[in-house]
Design a protein around this motif. Structure first.
Motif, PDB file in Angstrom:
ATOM      1  N   SER A 141      80.937 100.212  40.088  1.00  0.00           N
ATOM      2  CA  SER A 141      80.246  99.208  39.657  1.00  0.00           C
ATOM      3  C   SER A 141      79.076  99.696  38.712  1.00  0.00           C
ATOM      4  CB  SER A 141      79.542  98.230  40.787  1.00  0.00           C
ATOM      5  OG  SER A 141      78.911  98.944  41.690  1.00  0.00           O
ATOM      6  N   GLU A 142      78.576 100.887  39.278  1.00  0.00           N
ATOM      7  CA  GLU A 142      77.244 101.049  38.318  1.00  0.00           C
ATOM      8  C   GLU A 142      77.576 102.459  37.688  1.00  0.00           C
ATOM      9  OE1 GLU A 142      73.986 101.946  41.274  1.00  0.00           O
ATOM     10  OE2 GLU A 142      74.534 100.015  42.384  1.00  0.00           O
ATOM     11  N   GLY A 143      78.559 103.202  37.592  1.00  0.00           N
ATOM     12  CA  GLY A 143      79.003 104.216  36.855  1.00  0.00           C
ATOM     13  C   GLY A 143      78.228 105.491  37.441  1.00  0.00           C
ATOM     14  N   VAL A 144      77.671 105.675  38.827  1.00  0.00           N
ATOM     15  CA  VAL A 144      76.854 106.729  39.035  1.00  0.00           C
ATOM     16  C   VAL A 144      77.683 107.485  40.268  1.00  0.00           C
ATOM     17  CG1 VAL A 144      74.887 105.458  38.616  1.00  0.00           C
ATOM     18  CG2 VAL A 144      75.764 105.232  40.799  1.00  0.00           C
ATOM     19  N   ARG A 145      77.526 108.811  40.594  1.00  0.00           N
ATOM     20  CA  ARG A 145      78.064 109.501  41.430  1.00  0.00           C
ATOM     21  C   ARG A 145      77.245 109.714  42.635  1.00  0.00           C
ATOM     22  NH1 ARG A 145      79.892 115.201  39.768  1.00  0.00           N
ATOM     23  NH2 ARG A 145      77.596 115.490  39.985  1.00  0.00           N
ATOM     24  N   ALA A 146      77.492 108.839  43.938  1.00  0.00           N
ATOM     25  CA  ALA A 146      76.774 108.763  45.105  1.00  0.00           C
ATOM     26  C   ALA A 146      77.468 109.128  46.312  1.00  0.00           C
ATOM     27  CB  ALA A 146      76.081 107.249  45.054  1.00  0.00           C
ATOM     28  N   TYR A 147      76.683 109.770  47.149  1.00  0.00           N
ATOM     29  CA  TYR A 147      77.286 110.102  48.378  1.00  0.00           C
ATOM     30  C   TYR A 147      77.198 109.281  49.447  1.00  0.00           C
ATOM     31  CZ  TYR A 147      78.101 112.969  52.703  1.00  0.00           C
ATOM     32  OH  TYR A 147      78.583 113.265  54.137  1.00  0.00           O
ATOM     33  N   GLN A 148      78.346 108.701  50.153  1.00  0.00           N
ATOM     34  CA  GLN A 148      78.344 107.606  51.314  1.00  0.00           C
ATOM     35  C   GLN A 148      78.441 108.560  52.361  1.00  0.00           C
ATOM     36  OE1 GLN A 148      77.864 104.425  51.281  1.00  0.00           O
ATOM     37  NE2 GLN A 148      77.920 104.427  53.364  1.00  0.00           N
ATOM     38  N   PRO A 149      77.421 108.689  53.171  1.00  0.00           N
ATOM     39  CA  PRO A 149      77.395 109.417  54.479  1.00  0.00           C
ATOM     40  C   PRO A 149      78.444 109.075  55.570  1.00  0.00           C
ATOM     41  CG  PRO A 149      75.148 108.953  54.069  1.00  0.00           C
ATOM     42  CD  PRO A 149      76.096 107.979  53.178  1.00  0.00           C
ATOM     43  N   GLY A 150      78.975 110.054  56.262  1.00  0.00           N
ATOM     44  CA  GLY A 150      79.995 110.006  57.212  1.00  0.00           C
ATOM     45  C   GLY A 150      79.457 109.878  58.779  1.00  0.00           C
ATOM     46  N   LEU A 151      80.261 110.131  59.635  1.00  0.00           N
ATOM     47  CA  LEU A 151      79.755 109.804  61.260  1.00  0.00           C
ATOM     48  C   LEU A 151      79.148 111.240  61.609  1.00  0.00           C
ATOM     49  CD1 LEU A 151      83.075 108.654  62.867  1.00  0.00           C
ATOM     50  CD2 LEU A 151      81.167 107.288  62.254  1.00  0.00           C
ATOM     51  N   LEU A 152      79.273 112.310  60.893  1.00  0.00           N
ATOM     52  CA  LEU A 152      78.447 113.504  60.991  1.00  0.00           C
ATOM     53  C   LEU A 152      77.000 113.293  60.758  1.00  0.00           C
ATOM     54  CD1 LEU A 152      80.705 116.484  60.032  1.00  0.00           C
ATOM     55  CD2 LEU A 152      80.366 115.681  62.376  1.00  0.00           C
ATOM     56  N   ALA A 153      76.666 112.722  59.746  1.00  0.00           N
ATOM     57  CA  ALA A 153      75.449 112.124  59.392  1.00  0.00           C
ATOM     58  C   ALA A 153      74.846 111.226  60.398  1.00  0.00           C
ATOM     59  CB  ALA A 153      75.262 111.627  57.807  1.00  0.00           C
ATOM     60  N   ASP A 154      75.733 110.162  60.927  1.00  0.00           N
ATOM     61  CA  ASP A 154      75.082 109.197  61.792  1.00  0.00           C
ATOM     62  C   ASP A 154      74.644 109.951  63.259  1.00  0.00           C
ATOM     63  OD1 ASP A 154      75.640 107.477  59.832  1.00  0.00           O
ATOM     64  OD2 ASP A 154      77.351 106.904  60.651  1.00  0.00           O
ATOM     65  N   ALA A 155      75.529 110.768  63.426  1.00  0.00           N
ATOM     66  CA  ALA A 155      75.326 111.569  64.761  1.00  0.00           C
ATOM     67  C   ALA A 155      74.272 112.473  64.871  1.00  0.00           C
ATOM     68  CB  ALA A 155      76.572 112.204  65.357  1.00  0.00           C
ATOM     69  N   HIS A 156      73.298 112.980  63.676  1.00  0.00           N
ATOM     70  CA  HIS A 156      72.467 114.004  63.809  1.00  0.00           C
ATOM     71  C   HIS A 156      71.255 113.570  64.413  1.00  0.00           C
ATOM     72  CE1 HIS A 156      69.879 116.853  62.346  1.00  0.00           C
ATOM     73  NE2 HIS A 156      69.086 116.270  61.261  1.00  0.00           N
ATOM     74  N   ARG A 157      70.986 114.414  65.332  1.00  0.00           N
ATOM     75  CA  ARG A 157      69.896 114.173  66.344  1.00  0.00           C
ATOM     76  C   ARG A 157      70.569 113.306  67.696  1.00  0.00           C
ATOM     77  NH1 ARG A 157      64.421 113.091  63.637  1.00  0.00           N
ATOM     78  NH2 ARG A 157      63.835 114.225  65.756  1.00  0.00           N
ATOM     79  N   GLY A 158      71.464 113.110  67.565  1.00  0.00           N
ATOM     80  CA  GLY A 158      72.231 112.044  68.654  1.00  0.00           C
ATOM     81  C   GLY A 158      73.385 112.672  69.433  1.00  0.00           C
ATOM     82  N   VAL A 159      74.087 111.900  69.733  1.00  0.00           N
ATOM     83  CA  VAL A 159      75.661 112.394  70.701  1.00  0.00           C
ATOM     84  C   VAL A 159      76.891 111.804  69.998  1.00  0.00           C
ATOM     85  CG1 VAL A 159      76.814 112.031  72.806  1.00  0.00           C
ATOM     86  CG2 VAL A 159      74.219 111.762  72.845  1.00  0.00           C
ATOM     87  N   LEU A 160      77.758 112.618  69.524  1.00  0.00           N
ATOM     88  CA  LEU A 160      79.008 112.507  69.130  1.00  0.00           C
ATOM     89  C   LEU A 160      79.857 112.580  70.248  1.00  0.00           C
ATOM     90  CD1 LEU A 160      80.580 111.865  66.388  1.00  0.00           C
ATOM     91  CD2 LEU A 160      80.751 114.283  66.057  1.00  0.00           C
ATOM     92  N   TYR A 161      80.567 111.366  70.384  1.00  0.00           N
ATOM     93  CA  TYR A 161      81.747 111.454  71.342  1.00  0.00           C
ATOM     94  C   TYR A 161      82.867 111.192  70.912  1.00  0.00           C
ATOM     95  CZ  TYR A 161      83.937 109.156  75.226  1.00  0.00           C
ATOM     96  OH  TYR A 161      85.054 108.980  76.318  1.00  0.00           O
ATOM     97  N   VAL A 162      83.827 112.043  71.371  1.00  0.00           N
ATOM     98  CA  VAL A 162      85.143 112.052  70.802  1.00  0.00           C
ATOM     99  C   VAL A 162      86.245 111.781  72.029  1.00  0.00           C
ATOM    100  CG1 VAL A 162      86.894 113.189  69.594  1.00  0.00           C
ATOM    101  CG2 VAL A 162      84.653 113.730  69.021  1.00  0.00           C
ATOM    102  N   ASP A 163      86.372 110.656  72.265  1.00  0.00           N
ATOM    103  CA  ASP A 163      87.547 110.309  73.520  1.00  0.00           C
ATOM    104  C   ASP A 163      88.904 110.540  73.100  1.00  0.00           C
ATOM    105  OD1 ASP A 163      88.425 109.408  75.778  1.00  0.00           O
ATOM    106  OD2 ASP A 163      88.513 107.241  75.243  1.00  0.00           O
ATOM    107  N   GLU A 164      89.647 111.450  74.067  1.00  0.00           N
ATOM    108  CA  GLU A 164      90.942 111.806  73.925  1.00  0.00           C
ATOM    109  C   GLU A 164      90.830 112.886  72.668  1.00  0.00           C
ATOM    110  OE1 GLU A 164      92.868 111.265  75.836  1.00  0.00           O
ATOM    111  OE2 GLU A 164      92.423 109.328  76.743  1.00  0.00           O
ATOM    112  N   VAL A 165      89.875 113.884  72.714  1.00  0.00           N
ATOM    113  CA  VAL A 165      89.934 114.918  71.581  1.00  0.00           C
ATOM    114  C   VAL A 165      91.068 115.720  71.599  1.00  0.00           C
ATOM    115  CG1 VAL A 165      88.791 116.488  73.334  1.00  0.00           C
ATOM    116  CG2 VAL A 165      88.358 116.558  71.016  1.00  0.00           C
TER     117      VAL A 165
END
Length: 711
Positions: A122-146
């Motif tokens: 829509s804007e013609g720009v290159r932008a990064y969309q964060p993933g779950l690793l960014a959301d979990a920074h300084r928190g808990v990342l939980y993987v059930d059935e790893v």
């Protein structure tokens, strides 16, 4: 007027009955995230997920740079933050510690982030969309059935956890951001194991089982029913204990950096790891960090022997596995002996520089302090199952030993038909198979072509979560998802039409026909069916031991590549399905060690039995492609029909498998100065490659088994 929506509270951490080791391991990682996370192994219905989700509510809130999607700390912002640069020391906002759950079916884009397609188009720009690793920074990342998570996602996840950063190089985006989180994985071993090299990346491991004590089970049910009847009221009744545990965690986090780890305790840690013969130095570092966290948790200023004991008991069980089929566990007596030997060595060999303050003194063993306070003691003696682990096995050889040329006394020459009235499948004396030879690292056998089977690590396959290899053809009927838009190909398709469509601004004018979707390719798991010649010509001890060792090595390879396996043996006058296709590779190992040998060689019967097994499995799971591994010297002596030629019948059976689309690899077990070359005829009829036992070793021969691709 806006009405607030009340959210059902989580089950309180302090109200979890028993599982003291589980709660302690979670708390130690919360105190010192550098420990590397917790892997929780246990049977279904043992409150694994409940305890993990409850922990997040106890973690203190975080000071975060306002508007930063990557949760940078105001006093020490990440200098490479994509939303930066941030000025150090600025004002921050309080955000609660976050629990981020990684679903088993997540894609690589969702985990590490990707190009923001909406802004790019829509804007013609290159932008990064964060993933779950960014959301979990300084928190808990939980993987059930790893253990069911796609392997390439596990690799990305554990690399980020080890380095504390996530690096994204995809879709023209190059981004690096901080990703420090408490990693928690839960798994049910009945559904498959993690590879040993991945087990080692988890700092601590805990084995949980449901209590067998009646009073404890009653208390578990009582609390759960009370929570379901009144979640708010039940959670409120535990507010005092929860607040006390949260305060202790915060205090321990402040104290842990100042806890002393004297040379005496460092030598004790090194001695324990050496006594258990663990690989690498990761175990030493994990125990050192966990011991410091435990000392901070109990309010001490220095690490003592009891801290090392607790840390070793949680950090070593999964590192004791010298073999993929070894059960994790730790021998408590061996641990005590190692601690005692380390203390005696320290007394005999004083340090060059004496430790200060007496922090190296080893107090008497104390019961480990759990993270429960008074509340956690309500109802259980808890704890994980601590089964003894087998002693470390000898290091594997780089290749299989050579097979002997002894044909065995019980098999008549090729072509001889058994006389009328001959005994059934057990004709002639039989004996137990000799112990397998030392295992080796097996080469990868592949099914040629590209499949669409279950996720694994063996053969090429089209997958939903693999890497993008090319854009799909415009008329392709392959399933399409919005996340699978192939951006470069879409732009190329739309670019020639922009003037005709009246484009005047920065954004592209797209039509539905411009969209191109990505074709993703990964690896699949196969059905590996072993067909093993157990006849008299194979019964010589050294030869059969070498063959069993080869099968065992291939089973290990199948375990690591997430295959289903089955085992068919043939001897005497018939064949036997020793192990129906299963995901439990250790069971196949057990069946292999109890195999009987001796008698004639009904090769055609073994291949026809394998064909029937594969036909049934094809109905059950049509997408899983089969790989048949035949181990034989080719000396067929029993025909498929009266008056037939045994070798000719075996070739016909192999041809039927080829007509069914079964990829067959024939392992020629014949050895000695005189060779008949009969296994080569079977391989030719099956249309598959022929390899020797020696050529199965990845360390001895280069590129032999890769001929399966070109077959």
């Amino acid at each position: 007027m806006t009405t607030a929506v009340s959210r059902t509270p989580r089950f309180p951490f302090s109200a979890v009955v028993g599982h003291d080791d589980l709660r302690l391991a979670l708390v130690l990682n919360a105190v010192h995230p550098g420990i590397g996370g917790v892997l929780v192994r246990g049977e279904k219905g043992t409150a694994k997920s409940t305890a993990v989700r409850a922990l997040a509510a106890l973690l203190p809130g975080l000071q975060v740079v306002p508007g930063c999607r990557f949760r940078c700390a105001p006093d020490a912002p990440d200098p490479e933050c994509p939303d930066g640069p941030h000025a150090a020391g600025g004002t921050g906002e309080i955000r609660p510690a976050q629990l981020v759950e990684l679903p088993v079916g997540a894609t690589e884009d969702r985990l590490v982030g990707s190009l923001d397609l909406e802004r790019a188009l829509s804007e013609g720009v290159r932008a990064y969309q964060p993933g779950l690793l960014a959301d979990a920074h300084r928190g808990v990342l939980y993987v059930d059935e790893v253990n069911l998570l796609h392997d390439h996602l596990v690799d990305l996840l554990l690399d980020a956890a080890a380095m504390g950063r996530a690096h994204v190089e995809r879709d023209g985006v190059s981004v690096s951001h901080a990703a420090r989180f408490l990693l928690v994985g839960t798994m049910n071993p009945e559904e498959g194991e993690l590879r040993p090299q991945l087990l080692d990346r988890f700092g601590l491991t805990v084995e949980v089982r449901a209590a067998r004590d009646v009073d404890t089970r009653v208390e578990v049910v009582r609390r759960r029913l009370a929570f379901e009847a009144d979640p708010q009221g039940f959670a409120a009744s535990w507010d005092g204990e929860e607040a006390d545990t949260a305060r202790r965690i915060a205090d321990a986090q402040d104290r842990v950096t100042s806890v002393r780890l004297d040379d005496t305790e460092l030598r004790r840690i090194a001695a324990v790891c050496a006594a258990f013969d663990v690989d690498g130095m990761r175990a030493d570092l994990v125990i050192a960090r966990a011991a410091a966290a435990h000392a901070a948790w109990r309010g001490a200023d220095a690490v003592a022997e009891q801290d090392v004991r607790v840390a070793a008991r949680l950090a070593l069980p999964h590192r004791r596995r010298r073999d993929p089929f070894d059960e994790p566990g730790i021998d408590e007596q061996t641990l005590e002996d190692a601690l005692r030997d380390a203390a005696e060595q320290a007394e005999r060999d004083p340090e060059p520089e004496p430790p200060d303050g007496g922090g190296g003194e080893a107090p008497d063993a104390q019961p480990e302090a759990g993270p429960d306070g008074a509340a956690g003691d309500r109802g259980s003696d808890g704890g994980a199952d601590r089964s003894d682990a087998p002693a470390p096995s000898e290091p594997p050889q780089t290749g299989p030993p050579a097979a002997t040329s002894d044909p065995g006394p019980q098999d008549p020459p090729a072509g001889e038909v058994p006389a009328a009235g001959a005994r059934p499948a057990g004709d002639g004396p039989t004996r137990a198979a000799p112990p397998p030879s030392s295992p080796f690292r097996a080469r990868r056998l592949e099914v040629p072509g590209v499949g669409e089977g279950a996720p694994g690590r063996r053969s090429r396959a089209r997958t939903d979560a693999g890497r993008v290899v090319r854009p799909a053809d415009p008329g392709s009927s392959a399933p399409r998802r919005a996340a699978d838009v192939h951006l470069p190909a879409t732009i190329v398709a739309a670019a020639p039409h922009q003037q005709a469509r009246g484009r005047s601004g920065a954004g592209l004018r797209l039509h539905r026909d411009d969209l191109r979707h990505a074709v993703r390719e990964g690896r699949e798991g196969n059905l590996v069916l072993f067909v093993v010649d157990a006849s008299g010509s194979m019964a010589a001890r050294k030869r059969m031991g070498a063959v069993s060792g080869a099968v065992l090595s291939l089973l290990r390879d199948a375990y690591q590549r997430r295959d289903k396996v089955g085992l068919v043996t043939f001897r005497g006058l018939g064949s036997e399905l020793v192990l129906p296709p299963t995901s439990s590779v250790p069971t196949a190992q057990t069946r292999l060690t109890t195999m009987r040998t001796g008698g004639r060689t009904p090769l055609a019967s073994g291949l026809l039995r394998a064909r029937r097994v594969l036909a049934v499995e094809r109905l059950r799971d049509p997408r899983r492609r089969p790989l048949l591994v035949l181990l034989t010297d080719g000396r067929a002596t029993v025909p498929a029909r009266a008056g037939g030629d045994p070798v000719h019948d075996a070739c016909r059976a192999a041809g039927l498998l080829a007509a069914d689309g079964v990829h067959t690899v024939v392992v020629d077990c014949e050895s000695g100065p005189v060779r008949l070359g009969l296994a080569a005829r079977i391989a030719e009829a099956a249309g598959g490659p022929l390899v020797t036992v020696d050529e199965l070793s990845a360390d001895r021969v280069t590129g032999v088994v890769q001929a399966a691709r070109a077959a």
